[in-house]
Design a protein around this motif. Structure first.
Motif, PDB file in Angstrom:
ATOM      1  N   ASP A  94       1.065  -0.883  -0.188  1.00 47.71           N
ATOM      2  CA  ASP A  94       0.067  -0.326  -0.271  1.00 47.71           C
ATOM      3  C   ASP A  94       1.181   1.376  -0.175  1.00 47.71           C
ATOM      4  OD1 ASP A  94      -2.234  -1.607   0.233  1.00 47.71           O
ATOM      5  OD2 ASP A  94      -1.917  -1.135   2.316  1.00 47.71           O
ATOM      6  N   THR A  95       2.004   1.068   0.616  1.00 48.20           N
ATOM      7  CA  THR A  95       2.785   2.368   0.510  1.00 48.20           C
ATOM      8  C   THR A  95       3.259   2.646  -0.724  1.00 48.20           C
ATOM      9  OG1 THR A  95       3.533   2.107   3.081  1.00 48.20           O
ATOM     10  CG2 THR A  95       5.220   2.689   1.874  1.00 48.20           C
ATOM     11  N   VAL A  96       4.004   1.156  -1.103  1.00 50.32           N
ATOM     12  CA  VAL A  96       4.712   1.842  -2.479  1.00 50.32           C
ATOM     13  C   VAL A  96       3.512   2.543  -3.738  1.00 50.32           C
ATOM     14  CG1 VAL A  96       5.775   0.385  -5.068  1.00 50.32           C
ATOM     15  CG2 VAL A  96       6.254  -0.383  -2.072  1.00 50.32           C
ATOM     16  N   GLU A  97       1.986   1.953  -3.237  1.00 49.04           N
ATOM     17  CA  GLU A  97       1.583   2.632  -4.699  1.00 49.04           C
ATOM     18  C   GLU A  97       1.190   3.548  -4.278  1.00 49.04           C
ATOM     19  OE1 GLU A  97      -2.326  -0.556  -3.559  1.00 49.04           O
ATOM     20  OE2 GLU A  97      -1.870  -1.795  -4.669  1.00 49.04           O
ATOM     21  N   ASN A  98       0.685   3.905  -3.483  1.00 54.79           N
ATOM     22  CA  ASN A  98       0.331   5.397  -2.207  1.00 54.79           C
ATOM     23  C   ASN A  98       1.867   6.718  -2.918  1.00 54.79           C
ATOM     24  OD1 ASN A  98      -1.897   5.390  -1.332  1.00 54.79           O
ATOM     25  ND2 ASN A  98      -1.235   4.691   0.239  1.00 54.79           N
ATOM     26  N   LEU A  99       3.294   5.884  -3.298  1.00 57.22           N
ATOM     27  CA  LEU A  99       4.196   6.821  -3.848  1.00 57.22           C
ATOM     28  C   LEU A  99       3.718   7.036  -5.113  1.00 57.22           C
ATOM     29  CD1 LEU A  99       7.318   4.946  -1.249  1.00 57.22           C
ATOM     30  CD2 LEU A  99       6.224   7.397  -0.955  1.00 57.22           C
ATOM     31  N   SER A 100       3.565   6.183  -5.378  1.00 59.38           N
ATOM     32  CA  SER A 100       3.426   5.371  -6.799  1.00 59.38           C
ATOM     33  C   SER A 100       2.581   6.763  -7.644  1.00 59.38           C
ATOM     34  CB  SER A 100       3.244   4.494  -7.412  1.00 59.38           C
ATOM     35  OG  SER A 100       4.097   3.509  -7.229  1.00 59.38           O
ATOM     36  N   LEU A 101       0.930   7.461  -6.832  1.00 60.41           N
ATOM     37  CA  LEU A 101       0.050   7.665  -7.471  1.00 60.41           C
ATOM     38  C   LEU A 101       0.905   9.254  -7.143  1.00 60.41           C
ATOM     39  CD1 LEU A 101      -2.992   5.950  -5.671  1.00 60.41           C
ATOM     40  CD2 LEU A 101      -2.332   5.974  -7.608  1.00 60.41           C
ATOM     41  N   LYS A 102       1.512   9.193  -6.220  1.00 55.65           N
ATOM     42  CA  LYS A 102       2.269  10.905  -5.775  1.00 55.65           C
ATOM     43  C   LYS A 102       3.295  11.436  -6.517  1.00 55.65           C
ATOM     44  CE  LYS A 102       4.864  13.184  -2.130  1.00 55.65           C
ATOM     45  NZ  LYS A 102       5.602  13.067  -0.915  1.00 55.65           N
ATOM     46  N   ALA A 103       4.040  10.058  -7.619  1.00 53.86           N
ATOM     47  CA  ALA A 103       4.703  10.670  -8.485  1.00 53.86           C
ATOM     48  C   ALA A 103       4.310  10.924  -9.162  1.00 53.86           C
ATOM     49  CB  ALA A 103       5.998   9.389  -8.092  1.00 53.86           C
ATOM     50  N   ALA A 104       3.442   9.822  -9.979  1.00 53.35           N
ATOM     51  CA  ALA A 104       2.439   9.987 -11.313  1.00 53.35           C
ATOM     52  C   ALA A 104       1.527  10.901 -11.299  1.00 53.35           C
ATOM     53  CB  ALA A 104       1.458   8.658 -10.765  1.00 53.35           C
TER      54      ALA A 104
END
Length: 186
Positions: A97-107
């Motif tokens: 979930d943390t990696v998904e949220n970091l991905s969303l932040k970067a995207a």
């Protein structure tokens, strides 16, 4: 390997329960005669070979039941899937979930994207990240997705230290702009 064995055992157990259910239903509807059922019960009590087969199959079914009961009530190792890393100071666990949220932040830093969703899978070669987006339709989609892929890959690798195998961007749709009406005051 254990999961495959458990699935095989569950299949065998389910098949045995299904067969036993059909036998009991046939007996209840009178399709198996009372004499046949009483002969079988007599053989279980007085014929050693029939008794050994009956007892061993009952013990196997009971052990399988206990195994599946244990699997259904045991707690998992972790409540959410995570990526585990070991350092000289100890263990680090980063949830997906943390990696998904970091991905969303970067995207989300890419101009022209809206309604982002991310999904992360762990692979032998690194993380596989899938970004689903709706774009505004004003910018070049190939350039936008390339920028998004680079941003996500760089951001995840910098923040988590986990290599990213690839980033897939799926453009789901183009945001439809609602028509604007100018009100006239007279």
């Amino acid at each position: 390997m254990v999961k495959v064995l458990d699935r095989l055992l569950l299949f065998i157990f389910s098949l045995a329960v299904l067969i036993a259910t059909f036998i009991l239903l046939f007996a209840a509807f009178g399709l198996i005669s009372f004499n046949t059922a009483s002969n079988f019960a007599h053989d279980v009590y007085y014929d050693l070979r029939t008794a050994i087969i009956f007892i061993s199959s009952t013990v196997v079914a009971a052990l399988l039941s206990l195994r599946f009961l244990y699997l259904s009530v045991r707690r998992g190792k972790s409540s959410s899937p995570s990526i585990d890393q070991r350092t000289e100071f100890g263990d680090i666990r980063i949830s997906l979930d943390t990696v998904e949220n970091l991905s969303l932040k970067a995207a989300g830093r890419t101009r022209g994207v809206q309604d982002l969703r991310a999904r992360v899978k762990v692979n032998q070669s690194g993380l596989e990240i899938v970004i689903r987006a709706i774009v505004d339709g004003e910018n070049s989609i190939p350039a936008m997705t390339e920028e998004m892929q680079a941003n996500v890959k760089r951001h995840i690798e910098e923040i988590t230290g986990i290599p990213v195998a690839f980033v897939t961007v799926f453009i789901a749709n183009i945001q439809q702009s609602s028509p604007t009406f100018k009100s006239r005051v007279e």
